[in-house]
Design a protein around this motif. Structure first.
Motif, PDB file in Angstrom:
ATOM      1  N   GLU A  90       0.872  -1.170   0.000  1.00 31.09           N
ATOM      2  CA  GLU A  90       0.000   0.000   0.000  1.00 31.09           C
ATOM      3  C   GLU A  90       0.911   1.221   0.000  1.00 31.09           C
ATOM      4  OE1 GLU A  90      -2.935  -0.241   3.121  1.00 31.09           O
ATOM      5  OE2 GLU A  90      -3.931  -1.889   2.057  1.00 31.09           O
ATOM      6  N   VAL A  92       1.273   5.094   0.386  1.00 29.12           N
ATOM      7  CA  VAL A  92       0.591   6.276   0.938  1.00 29.12           C
ATOM      8  C   VAL A  92       1.401   7.520   0.579  1.00 29.12           C
ATOM      9  CG1 VAL A  92      -0.024   7.469   3.093  1.00 29.12           C
ATOM     10  CG2 VAL A  92      -0.597   5.053   2.802  1.00 29.12           C
ATOM     11  N   ARG A  94       1.517  11.691   1.278  1.00 26.29           N
ATOM     12  CA  ARG A  94       1.013  12.685   2.232  1.00 26.29           C
ATOM     13  C   ARG A  94       1.477  14.091   1.865  1.00 26.29           C
ATOM     14  NH1 ARG A  94      -0.523  10.120   6.935  1.00 26.29           N
ATOM     15  NH2 ARG A  94       0.197   7.979   7.185  1.00 26.29           N
ATOM     16  N   ALA A  98      -1.580  14.126   9.069  1.00 27.44           N
ATOM     17  CA  ALA A  98      -2.859  13.619   9.585  1.00 27.44           C
ATOM     18  C   ALA A  98      -2.655  12.158   9.987  1.00 27.44           C
ATOM     19  CB  ALA A  98      -3.959  13.730   8.531  1.00 27.44           C
ATOM     20  N   GLY A  99      -3.648  11.636  10.694  1.00 25.86           N
ATOM     21  CA  GLY A  99      -3.721  10.204  10.986  1.00 25.86           C
ATOM     22  C   GLY A  99      -2.463   9.631  11.614  1.00 25.86           C
ATOM     23  N   SER A 100      -2.015   8.511  11.059  1.00 24.30           N
ATOM     24  CA  SER A 100      -0.919   7.776  11.696  1.00 24.30           C
ATOM     25  C   SER A 100       0.399   8.549  11.682  1.00 24.30           C
ATOM     26  CB  SER A 100      -0.746   6.400  11.042  1.00 24.30           C
ATOM     27  OG  SER A 100      -0.217   6.530   9.743  1.00 24.30           O
ATOM     28  N   PHE A 121       3.343   0.332   3.031  1.00 22.89           N
ATOM     29  CA  PHE A 121       2.823  -0.595   4.037  1.00 22.89           C
ATOM     30  C   PHE A 121       2.659  -1.962   3.372  1.00 22.89           C
ATOM     31  CE2 PHE A 121       1.630   3.627   5.313  1.00 22.89           C
ATOM     32  CZ  PHE A 121       1.807   3.632   6.686  1.00 22.89           C
ATOM     33  N   ASP A 129      -1.163  -4.638   8.279  1.00 21.76           N
ATOM     34  CA  ASP A 129      -0.524  -3.742   7.309  1.00 21.76           C
ATOM     35  C   ASP A 129       0.648  -2.953   7.899  1.00 21.76           C
ATOM     36  OD1 ASP A 129      -2.498  -4.615   5.577  1.00 21.76           O
ATOM     37  OD2 ASP A 129      -3.685  -2.775   5.691  1.00 21.76           O
ATOM     38  N   ASP A 175      -3.923  13.357   2.185  1.00 21.21           N
ATOM     39  CA  ASP A 175      -3.137  12.139   1.963  1.00 21.21           C
ATOM     40  C   ASP A 175      -4.025  11.110   1.279  1.00 21.21           C
ATOM     41  OD1 ASP A 175      -4.722  10.881   3.971  1.00 21.21           O
ATOM     42  OD2 ASP A 175      -3.292  11.411   5.526  1.00 21.21           O
ATOM     43  N   PHE A 176      -3.405  10.063   0.782  1.00 24.78           N
ATOM     44  CA  PHE A 176      -4.183   9.013   0.109  1.00 24.78           C
ATOM     45  C   PHE A 176      -3.345   7.761  -0.041  1.00 24.78           C
ATOM     46  CE2 PHE A 176      -2.094   9.414  -4.040  1.00 24.78           C
ATOM     47  CZ  PHE A 176      -1.589  10.706  -3.976  1.00 24.78           C
ATOM     48  N   LYS A 177      -4.061   6.654  -0.299  1.00 26.30           N
ATOM     49  CA  LYS A 177      -3.419   5.349  -0.457  1.00 26.30           C
ATOM     50  C   LYS A 177      -3.656   4.832  -1.864  1.00 26.30           C
ATOM     51  CE  LYS A 177      -5.489   1.633   0.402  1.00 26.30           C
ATOM     52  NZ  LYS A 177      -6.159   0.616  -0.451  1.00 26.30           N
ATOM     53  N   ASP A 196     -12.833   6.749   0.808  1.00 23.35           N
ATOM     54  CA  ASP A 196     -12.450   5.650   1.715  1.00 23.35           C
ATOM     55  C   ASP A 196     -10.945   5.624   1.945  1.00 23.35           C
ATOM     56  OD1 ASP A 196     -15.029   4.750   1.980  1.00 23.35           O
ATOM     57  OD2 ASP A 196     -14.647   2.739   1.183  1.00 23.35           O
ATOM     58  N   GLY A 197     -10.180   5.999   0.916  1.00 26.62           N
ATOM     59  CA  GLY A 197      -8.729   5.853   0.992  1.00 26.62           C
ATOM     60  C   GLY A 197      -7.968   7.137   0.791  1.00 26.62           C
ATOM     61  N   CYS A 198      -8.710   8.268   0.863  1.00 20.56           N
ATOM     62  CA  CYS A 198      -8.065   9.588   0.747  1.00 20.56           C
ATOM     63  C   CYS A 198      -8.525  10.436   1.934  1.00 20.56           C
ATOM     64  CB  CYS A 198      -8.539  10.351  -0.495  1.00 20.56           C
ATOM     65  SG  CYS A 198      -8.258   9.560  -2.065  1.00 20.56           S
ATOM     66  N   ARG A 199      -7.698  11.355   2.360  1.00 21.28           N
ATOM     67  CA  ARG A 199      -8.200  12.404   3.262  1.00 21.28           C
ATOM     68  C   ARG A 199      -8.416  13.648   2.416  1.00 21.28           C
ATOM     69  NH1 ARG A 199      -4.924   9.930   7.396  1.00 21.28           N
ATOM     70  NH2 ARG A 199      -6.366   9.185   9.008  1.00 21.28           N
ATOM     71  N   ARG A 215     -14.589   6.947  10.850  1.00 17.84           N
ATOM     72  CA  ARG A 215     -13.598   6.465  11.829  1.00 17.84           C
ATOM     73  C   ARG A 215     -13.769   7.164  13.175  1.00 17.84           C
ATOM     74  NH1 ARG A 215      -9.735   7.667   7.503  1.00 17.84           N
ATOM     75  NH2 ARG A 215      -9.175   5.767   6.391  1.00 17.84           N
TER      76      ARG A 215
HETATM   77  N1  UDP Z   1      -5.458   4.302   4.129  1.00 14.41           N
HETATM   78  C1  UDP Z   1      -6.195   3.358   3.429  1.00 14.41           C
HETATM   79  N2  UDP Z   1      -6.173   2.062   3.849  1.00 14.41           N
HETATM   80  C2  UDP Z   1      -5.442   1.631   4.914  1.00 14.41           C
HETATM   81  C3  UDP Z   1      -4.702   2.600   5.624  1.00 14.41           C
HETATM   82  C4  UDP Z   1      -4.726   3.925   5.214  1.00 14.41           C
HETATM   83  O1  UDP Z   1      -6.853   3.684   2.444  1.00 14.41           O
HETATM   84  O2  UDP Z   1      -5.460   0.434   5.209  1.00 14.41           O
HETATM   85  C5  UDP Z   1      -5.464   5.709   3.701  1.00 14.41           C
HETATM   86  C6  UDP Z   1      -6.218   6.610   4.659  1.00 14.41           C
HETATM   87  O3  UDP Z   1      -7.551   6.770   4.260  1.00 14.41           O
HETATM   88  C7  UDP Z   1      -5.459   7.909   4.550  1.00 14.41           C
HETATM   89  C8  UDP Z   1      -4.036   7.495   4.174  1.00 14.41           C
HETATM   90  O4  UDP Z   1      -4.141   6.171   3.659  1.00 14.41           O
HETATM   91  O5  UDP Z   1      -5.985   8.691   3.506  1.00 14.41           O
HETATM   92  C9  UDP Z   1      -3.077   7.526   5.327  1.00 14.41           C
HETATM   93  O6  UDP Z   1      -3.609   6.785   6.380  1.00 14.41           O
HETATM   94  P1  UDP Z   1      -2.862   6.709   7.805  1.00 14.41           P
HETATM   95  O7  UDP Z   1      -1.555   6.022   7.641  1.00 14.41           O
HETATM   96  O8  UDP Z   1      -2.828   8.062   8.403  1.00 14.41           O
HETATM   97  O9  UDP Z   1      -3.714   5.708   8.636  1.00 14.41           O
HETATM   98  P2  UDP Z   1      -5.051   5.892   9.494  1.00 14.41           P
HETATM   99  O10 UDP Z   1      -4.893   7.120  10.319  1.00 14.41           O
HETATM  100  O11 UDP Z   1      -6.141   5.969   8.495  1.00 14.41           O
HETATM  101  O12 UDP Z   1      -5.056   4.639  10.301  1.00 14.41           O
END
Ligand code: UDP
Length: 234
Positions: A90, A92, A94, A98-100, A121, A129, A175-177, A196-199, A215
């Protein structure tokens, strides 16, 4: 295109074979999961909205030289895609903290990054992951050096194109995946590009128009996806 055997069911999508061995039907569900599927729910109409959003974004990318698996829309919830051998990484990208990333490095959410940050990931649900780097990718033989070059260049190009595309529509691409796969010796962009996979943050209000509403129990989930659809598809 006739839908045949179901070959894969994931958290948000189902893949079906077709009578052409090179093509699959990708069906979008309303199911939503978060935190490695510990939180589950339904976002009413998500499948229909994500099918259309992903089709529009992948079409835009293809028109600007990024090869993708998208072939055409088939119905409200179905698109025809090329059958990829998915690379278990995966990717990502950024632009804003944000997020992780915020949790891992102790940075405030919303801080702009001086340049885009790329993360990898390992696509493995059982392991949750985990984050990996180029050395792990080589060690696990997930992709070759040439394939990684195509993936990294592709991810940055997608970021440039989509940042501009969303900006014109009053949305910040935080960010996005992405996921990539192999198809006849080529690396194609696969999977989906959706809230679902973008902020995605509204530019003026910084309101979240993505899965973080689900979430983090922020409410207005369906409305946020509908707003992205409206801005993307007019
Ligand atoms: N993301 C995703 N699938 C995953 C993990 C993350 O689509 O299994 C996307 C998530 O929506 C965000 C970006 O990847 O846009 C970064 O996510 P992050 O690592 O911050 O993880 P999260 O906070 O979502 O756990």
């Amino acid at each position: 295109m006739e839908r045949r055997a179901r070959i894969y069911e994931g958290k948000a999508k189902i893949l079906y074979e077709t009578d052409d061995p090179d093509l699959l039907v990708q069906y979008f569900k309303d199911d939503a999961t978060a935190f490695n599927a510990q939180k589950r729910g339904t976002i009413v109409g998500k499948g229909v909205m994500n099918n259309r959003i992903s089709a529009a974004l992948l079409t835009h990318l293809a028109e600007h030289g990024v090869p993708t698996h998208f072939v055409k829309l088939l119905s409200d919830r179905e698109m025809l895609v090329k059958r990829l051998q998915i690379i278990k990484i995966e990717v990502v990208v950024r632009n804003i903290v944000a997020g992780s990333l915020s949790k891992r490095l102790g940075l405030p959410e919303g801080q702009a990054l001086v340049e885009p940050v790329l993360e990898f990931f390992y696509k493995d649900d059982a392991l949750g992951d985990p984050m990996i780097n180029d050395y792990h990718i080589r060690m696990l033989r997930l992709a070759s050096g040439t394939e990684m070059e195509a993936i990294v260049d592709g991810a940055f190009r997608v970021n440039e194109l989509l940042t501009e595309y969303f900006d014109r529509r009053g949305i910040m691409l935080v960010d996005f995946k992405l996921e990539f796969g192999r198809y006849r010796g080529q690396i194609l962009l696969g999977d989906e590009i959706t809230p679902d996979g973008c902020r995605l943050w509204e530019k003026e209000t910084r309101e979240r128009l993505d899965k973080d509403r689900f979430r983090r129990d922020l409410g207005g989930v369906e409305e946020a996806y509908a707003e992205v659809l409206r801005r993307v598809c007019g």
